[in-house]
Design a protein around this motif. Structure first.
Motif, PDB file in Angstrom:
ATOM      1  N   ALA A 116     -38.625 -22.132  -3.280  1.00  0.00           N
ATOM      2  CA  ALA A 116     -39.213 -21.204  -2.305  1.00  0.00           C
ATOM      3  C   ALA A 116     -39.727 -21.910  -1.052  1.00  0.00           C
ATOM      4  O   ALA A 116     -39.821 -21.294   0.011  1.00  0.00           O
ATOM      5  CB  ALA A 116     -40.341 -20.406  -2.960  1.00  0.00           C
ATOM      6  N   ASP A 117     -40.074 -23.190  -1.152  1.00  0.00           N
ATOM      7  CA  ASP A 117     -40.560 -23.924   0.016  1.00  0.00           C
ATOM      8  C   ASP A 117     -39.423 -24.363   0.930  1.00  0.00           C
ATOM      9  O   ASP A 117     -39.677 -24.968   1.969  1.00  0.00           O
ATOM     10  CB  ASP A 117     -41.367 -25.159  -0.427  1.00  0.00           C
ATOM     11  N   SER A 118     -38.194 -24.085   0.553  1.00  0.00           N
ATOM     12  CA  SER A 118     -37.035 -24.480   1.357  1.00  0.00           C
ATOM     13  C   SER A 118     -36.129 -23.270   1.577  1.00  0.00           C
ATOM     14  O   SER A 118     -35.175 -23.045   0.830  1.00  0.00           O
ATOM     15  CB  SER A 118     -36.249 -25.596   0.651  1.00  0.00           C
ATOM     16  N   VAL A 127     -29.225 -30.206   2.471  1.00  0.00           N
ATOM     17  CA  VAL A 127     -30.638 -29.859   2.326  1.00  0.00           C
ATOM     18  C   VAL A 127     -31.219 -30.676   1.170  1.00  0.00           C
ATOM     19  O   VAL A 127     -30.623 -30.695   0.077  1.00  0.00           O
ATOM     20  CB  VAL A 127     -30.827 -28.353   2.036  1.00  0.00           C
ATOM     21  N   PRO A 128     -32.357 -31.336   1.371  1.00  0.00           N
ATOM     22  CA  PRO A 128     -32.981 -32.045   0.251  1.00  0.00           C
ATOM     23  C   PRO A 128     -33.631 -31.075  -0.723  1.00  0.00           C
ATOM     24  O   PRO A 128     -34.258 -30.098  -0.318  1.00  0.00           O
ATOM     25  CB  PRO A 128     -34.031 -32.928   0.941  1.00  0.00           C
ATOM     26  N   LEU A 129     -33.471 -31.345  -2.004  1.00  0.00           N
ATOM     27  CA  LEU A 129     -34.108 -30.586  -3.066  1.00  0.00           C
ATOM     28  C   LEU A 129     -35.173 -31.467  -3.719  1.00  0.00           C
ATOM     29  O   LEU A 129     -35.270 -32.658  -3.416  1.00  0.00           O
ATOM     30  CB  LEU A 129     -33.065 -30.143  -4.112  1.00  0.00           C
ATOM     31  N   PRO A 130     -35.990 -30.908  -4.606  1.00  0.00           N
ATOM     32  CA  PRO A 130     -37.029 -31.715  -5.257  1.00  0.00           C
ATOM     33  C   PRO A 130     -36.466 -32.926  -6.002  1.00  0.00           C
ATOM     34  O   PRO A 130     -35.311 -32.936  -6.421  1.00  0.00           O
ATOM     35  CB  PRO A 130     -37.682 -30.724  -6.233  1.00  0.00           C
ATOM     36  N   GLU A 183     -35.654 -10.281   0.552  1.00  0.00           N
ATOM     37  CA  GLU A 183     -36.008  -9.659   1.831  1.00  0.00           C
ATOM     38  C   GLU A 183     -36.832 -10.624   2.682  1.00  0.00           C
ATOM     39  O   GLU A 183     -36.581 -10.784   3.887  1.00  0.00           O
ATOM     40  CB  GLU A 183     -36.801  -8.384   1.589  1.00  0.00           C
ATOM     41  N   ALA A 184     -37.811 -11.279   2.054  1.00  0.00           N
ATOM     42  CA  ALA A 184     -38.628 -12.256   2.780  1.00  0.00           C
ATOM     43  C   ALA A 184     -37.774 -13.426   3.251  1.00  0.00           C
ATOM     44  O   ALA A 184     -37.967 -13.956   4.360  1.00  0.00           O
ATOM     45  CB  ALA A 184     -39.767 -12.748   1.888  1.00  0.00           C
TER      46      ALA A 184
END
Length: 233
Positions: free
Chosen positions: A128-130, A76-79, A157-158
């Motif tokens: 949070a965007d990933s 997964v790419p991170l910032p 939960e989200a």
């Protein structure tokens, strides 16, 4: 290492990840509750799928302690161009970070011989965007002193819903179980220490203040730095 990012689009992957990657502190998730939350037919069905995805072999598991030379891998790419790799062995999950042109660095491990925590609450929340990154890193996102558990419980939960949980009540119950587990982590602390960056008093972590590999601690902190963050964040 066979790369298969398509696994992360299957709710069974996340269910298997939750069942296999917790329990280092507190209690592991109850498989029946995880299966219910993610709409899987049965615990046996999940176990069979997970064994296939991780290439579990009962004949060699004890000989290798569940460690493969060529494990299943997701990325997964991170910032800021950082790449998160998770090597999923039948008996262990290895977490590695790298930047373009550099060799991957071991961030930690989740399993019987664990090296946790991986990161701070603020670092986890910055992703949070990933949802895939947050889901993969959740076993190592220990909530330590000064963090509001209820705020993070709602975030977890989200996250479960984003990862494919179908039974929202069961997902909420899982998030509460996660909170209960995290109360065992709250005794540990993070602090900013020059020139290392953020360190923890948990000696099992690769980012431990007592680590003998100070260079690794500094390099991991550089890769995980929260944009706009400060030593007091």
């Amino acid at each position: 290492m066979p790369l298969d990012n398509s696994l992360m689009n299957d709710p069974r992957f996340w269910a298997g990840h939750l069942c296999s990657s917790f329990g280092q502190i507190g209690d592991p998730f109850e498989p029946a509750k995880v299966v219910s939350a993610f709409g899987i037919a049965s615990e046996k069905a999940l176990l069979n799928w997970w064994h296939g995805a991780t290439r579990y072999d009962a004949d060699t598991f004890d000989e290798t302690d569940g460690i493969l030379e060529d494990p299943t891998r997701v990325e997964v790419p991170l910032p800021r161009g950082v790449l998160l790799q998770v090597l999923i062995h039948p008996g262990l999950a290895e977490y590695k970070l790298s930047s373009p042109g550099s060799e991957p660095l071991l961030l930690g491990e989740a399993g019987p011989h664990w090296r946790l925590p991986l990161l701070r609450y603020e670092e986890w929340m910055s992703l949070a965007d990933s949802p895939h990154a947050q889901g993969l890193l959740l076993p190592g996102a220990w909530v330590t002193q000064g963090v509001d558990l209820e705020t993070m419980r709602r975030s977890v939960e989200a996250l479960f819903s984003k990862l494919g949980a179908r039974d929202l009540q069961a997902a909420r119950s899982l998030s509460k179980d996660w909170c209960q587990t995290m109360t065992h982590a709250s005794e540990h602390k993070w602090w900013h220490e020059e020139p290392l960056g953020w360190v923890t008093d948990c000696e099992h972590s690769t980012r431990a203040a007592a680590s003998k590999d100070k260079a690794l601690v500094q390099r991991l902190n550089a890769l995980l730095a929260v944009p706009g963050g400060s030593p007091g964040a």
